[in-house]
Design a protein around this motif. Structure first.
Motif, PDB file in Angstrom:
ATOM      1  N   ARG A  86     108.881  25.237 -32.206  1.00 43.64           N
ATOM      2  CA  ARG A  86     109.117  24.243 -33.252  1.00 43.64           C
ATOM      3  C   ARG A  86     110.199  24.709 -34.224  1.00 43.64           C
ATOM      4  NH1 ARG A  86     103.843  20.725 -34.978  1.00 43.64           N
ATOM      5  NH2 ARG A  86     103.655  19.666 -32.961  1.00 43.64           N
ATOM      6  N   LYS A  87     110.249  26.006 -34.476  1.00 43.33           N
ATOM      7  CA  LYS A  87     111.322  26.529 -35.331  1.00 43.33           C
ATOM      8  C   LYS A  87     112.680  26.295 -34.674  1.00 43.33           C
ATOM      9  CE  LYS A  87     108.687  30.166 -37.689  1.00 43.33           C
ATOM     10  NZ  LYS A  87     108.543  31.633 -37.867  1.00 43.33           N
ATOM     11  N   LYS A  88     112.747  26.525 -33.366  1.00 42.09           N
ATOM     12  CA  LYS A  88     114.008  26.347 -32.651  1.00 42.09           C
ATOM     13  C   LYS A  88     114.440  24.885 -32.643  1.00 42.09           C
ATOM     14  CE  LYS A  88     116.391  27.522 -28.362  1.00 42.09           C
ATOM     15  NZ  LYS A  88     117.462  28.235 -29.102  1.00 42.09           N
ATOM     16  N   LEU A  89     113.466  23.994 -32.557  1.00 36.45           N
ATOM     17  CA  LEU A  89     113.797  22.568 -32.505  1.00 36.45           C
ATOM     18  C   LEU A  89     114.346  22.046 -33.826  1.00 36.45           C
ATOM     19  CD1 LEU A  89     110.733  21.163 -30.510  1.00 36.45           C
ATOM     20  CD2 LEU A  89     112.962  21.877 -29.639  1.00 36.45           C
ATOM     21  N   GLN A  90     114.129  22.806 -34.893  1.00 35.30           N
ATOM     22  CA  GLN A  90     114.574  22.346 -36.200  1.00 35.30           C
ATOM     23  C   GLN A  90     116.080  22.502 -36.419  1.00 35.30           C
ATOM     24  OE1 GLN A  90     112.610  20.658 -38.453  1.00 35.30           O
ATOM     25  NE2 GLN A  90     111.235  20.755 -36.672  1.00 35.30           N
ATOM     26  N   ASP A  91     116.769  23.249 -35.538  1.00 34.17           N
ATOM     27  CA  ASP A  91     118.208  23.434 -35.768  1.00 34.17           C
ATOM     28  C   ASP A  91     119.044  22.249 -35.279  1.00 34.17           C
ATOM     29  OD1 ASP A  91     118.415  23.655 -33.005  1.00 34.17           O
ATOM     30  OD2 ASP A  91     118.580  25.840 -33.024  1.00 34.17           O
ATOM     31  N   GLY A  92     118.403  21.285 -34.560  1.00 33.10           N
ATOM     32  CA  GLY A  92     119.081  20.053 -34.181  1.00 33.10           C
ATOM     33  C   GLY A  92     120.136  20.208 -33.116  1.00 33.10           C
ATOM     34  N   SER A  93     120.102  21.287 -32.343  1.00 32.84           N
ATOM     35  CA  SER A  93     121.153  21.521 -31.348  1.00 32.84           C
ATOM     36  C   SER A  93     120.709  21.212 -29.920  1.00 32.84           C
ATOM     37  CB  SER A  93     121.612  22.978 -31.413  1.00 32.84           C
ATOM     38  OG  SER A  93     120.528  23.850 -31.107  1.00 32.84           O
ATOM     39  N   LEU A  94     119.467  20.736 -29.757  1.00 29.27           N
ATOM     40  CA  LEU A  94     118.925  20.545 -28.416  1.00 29.27           C
ATOM     41  C   LEU A  94     119.181  19.120 -27.920  1.00 29.27           C
ATOM     42  CD1 LEU A  94     117.269  21.739 -26.089  1.00 29.27           C
ATOM     43  CD2 LEU A  94     115.248  20.800 -27.199  1.00 29.27           C
ATOM     44  N   ALA A  95     119.961  18.992 -26.845  1.00 32.58           N
ATOM     45  CA  ALA A  95     120.175  17.720 -26.146  1.00 32.58           C
ATOM     46  C   ALA A  95     120.625  16.602 -27.062  1.00 32.58           C
ATOM     47  CB  ALA A  95     118.898  17.306 -25.417  1.00 32.58           C
ATOM     48  N   GLY A  96     121.272  16.953 -28.189  1.00 31.03           N
ATOM     49  CA  GLY A  96     121.742  15.933 -29.112  1.00 31.03           C
ATOM     50  C   GLY A  96     120.652  15.279 -29.931  1.00 31.03           C
ATOM     51  N   LEU A  97     119.437  15.843 -29.896  1.00 31.98           N
ATOM     52  CA  LEU A  97     118.324  15.254 -30.638  1.00 31.98           C
ATOM     53  C   LEU A  97     118.322  15.738 -32.083  1.00 31.98           C
ATOM     54  CD1 LEU A  97     115.430  15.728 -28.044  1.00 31.98           C
ATOM     55  CD2 LEU A  97     116.641  13.609 -28.550  1.00 31.98           C
TER      56      LEU A  97
END
Length: 422
Positions: free
Chosen positions: A389-400
């Motif tokens: 969840r911490k990694k998902l917060q940087d907004g760099s995944l698959a343009g999400l």
């Protein structure tokens, strides 16, 4: 199908009508091509590519023919499956009703023109239908035959054709069928064209296997044929708009940020990817149960308004219709339903989920269709949920966006949750 149509129908039209009956008996479909061929009695060739291509061509011809005659199309085809189209929207129904009124007016005009004019109209029709050497006979000089023509089949066979026209309001009877047959020369086919109808026994007499067949065209089919060939009617062309929920489901919630490049549509031949909505608001059930319940509401091709009303009854926590509509788009994103003419339609995947509710199948759909799902699934195998969840917060995944990425992860967590913990 009425008996007069059976006499005149081509093999392709008969096939299309049989497919219509099969789909109607299976709640409108969808059914895969091999299943339809099996239902039609062709089980031995059901898996044959040639048989499936011939079936597809017959249905496409049916669509083109109905369109040319002023009727709405009957079938929707997706991949290797077919279903019946849902009821028409208000615009389509209004157009079809107007077309019927025009045909009634045309039939009235045909009954009022002089007999010799009607004969020439029929001759023009058979010329448009690619008969050759079409000629109106001299009145009272050809044994009751009004028009003669030649049917040329594939530049191999020619069939002399004798056509009798009857500008009648009363039905044509067995007597008229027998009288025309009695005038036919050997090898000649007979056709009766009437502005009226036929008695119940007339088509049976016309189709008698032991006798020369007589083909019958009644007033309804006559106006269809005239419409198809543009004789006595004109067709207007107007674009009919319909809502495309599938396109909306592929657009991210971040304003102005499409999936790929500057287009909200994926490149041709690419697998479409969709953005996911919030999970259904029903805390008393697990996610699979909720999705199955939502999918079940789409059975029977309800209108979207009717679906939303049923959705709010099933999920009373969703009090606003606009929120219910937004939540229902989840089914489009997952490929469980599609929407046509403002009606919800179950797909093959939707029917499979209803028959065999299974979280692994739902997970397969989710990973193959939802933007970022596969990437987040792979990350979850090597990271704790907190680190993920911490990694998902940087907004760099698959343009999400971080919010979207977190929502995808939440869906994955609920789908993969062991049954015992649900």
């Amino acid at each position: 199908m009425d008996s007069a149509f059976t006499v005149l129908a081509t093999p392709g039209q008969l096939t299309a009508h049989k497919v219509y009956e099969v789909l109607r008996d299976h709640s409108g479909g969808p059914l895969e091509f091999d299943r339809i061929l099996t239902e039609l009695g062709d089980e031995q060739i059901a898996s044959s590519t040639l048989a499936q291509e011939q079936l597809l061509e017959a249905l496409l011809r049916d669509d083109r023919l109905r369109s040319a005659r002023g009727y709405r199309q009957r079938f929707s085809m997706s991949g290797r499956s077919i279903r019946l189209r849902p009821p028409g929207n208000r615009a389509e129904l209004a157009i079809e009703q107007e077309n019927e009124q025009v045909k009634e007016q045309l039939l009235k005009q045909l009954r009022e023109v002089p007999p010799e004019v009607f004969e020439h109209i029929v001759a023009d029709l058979f010329t448009a239908m690619r008969y050759e050497d079409v000629k109106v006979t001299r009145r009272s000089k050809d044994g009751g035959v009004d028009v003669r023509a030649t049917l040329v089949a594939g530049a191999v066979m020619t069939v002399p054709t004798a056509i009798q026209v009857k500008r009648w309001s009363k039905p044509v009877t067995v007597k008229e069928v027998r009288e025309l047959r009695g005038t036919l020369r050997a090898g000649t086919q007979g056709i009766i064209v009437t502005t009226g109808k036929y008695t119940k026994d007339a088509p049976k007499e016309a189709l008698d296997d032991a006798l020369t067949p007589i083909h019958l065209i009644d007033g309804r089919l006559l106006t269809d044929l005239l419409t198809e060939h543009g004789i006595g009617v004109q067709a207007s062309r107007l674009s009919l708009l319909s809502l495309d929920l599938e396109a909306l489901a592929t657009i991210t919630g971040k304003a102005g940020s499409p999936i790929q490049g500057s287009s909200s549509r994926p490149p041709q031949n690419a697998q479409p990817r969709y953005y996911i909505e919030k999970m259904p608001s029903d805390r008393g059930k697990d996610l699979l149960d909720c999705i199955v319940s939502m999918t079940d509401l789409a059975d029977g091709q309800p209108s979207w308004d009717d679906y939303v009303a049923k959705f709010q009854e099933r999920f009373p926590a969703i009090t606003r219709p606009d929120e219910a509509r937004r939540r229902s788009r989840v089914l489009v994103s997952l490929g469980l339903v599609d929407v046509e003419n403002d009606h919800m339609n179950l797909t093959l995947a939707g029917r499979k989920l209803l028959e065999y509710p299974d979280s692994s199948f739902l997970l397969e759909l989710f990973l193959s269709r939802i933007v970022g799902a596969r990437e987040i699934e792979e990350l979850s195998r090597s990271l704790t949920r907190t680190d993920l969840r911490k990694k998902l917060q940087d907004g760099s995944l698959a343009g999400l966006t971080p919010t979207q990425a977190t929502l995808v992860e939440k869906w994955l967590s609920h789908i993969k949750r062991p049954a015992a913990s649900r």
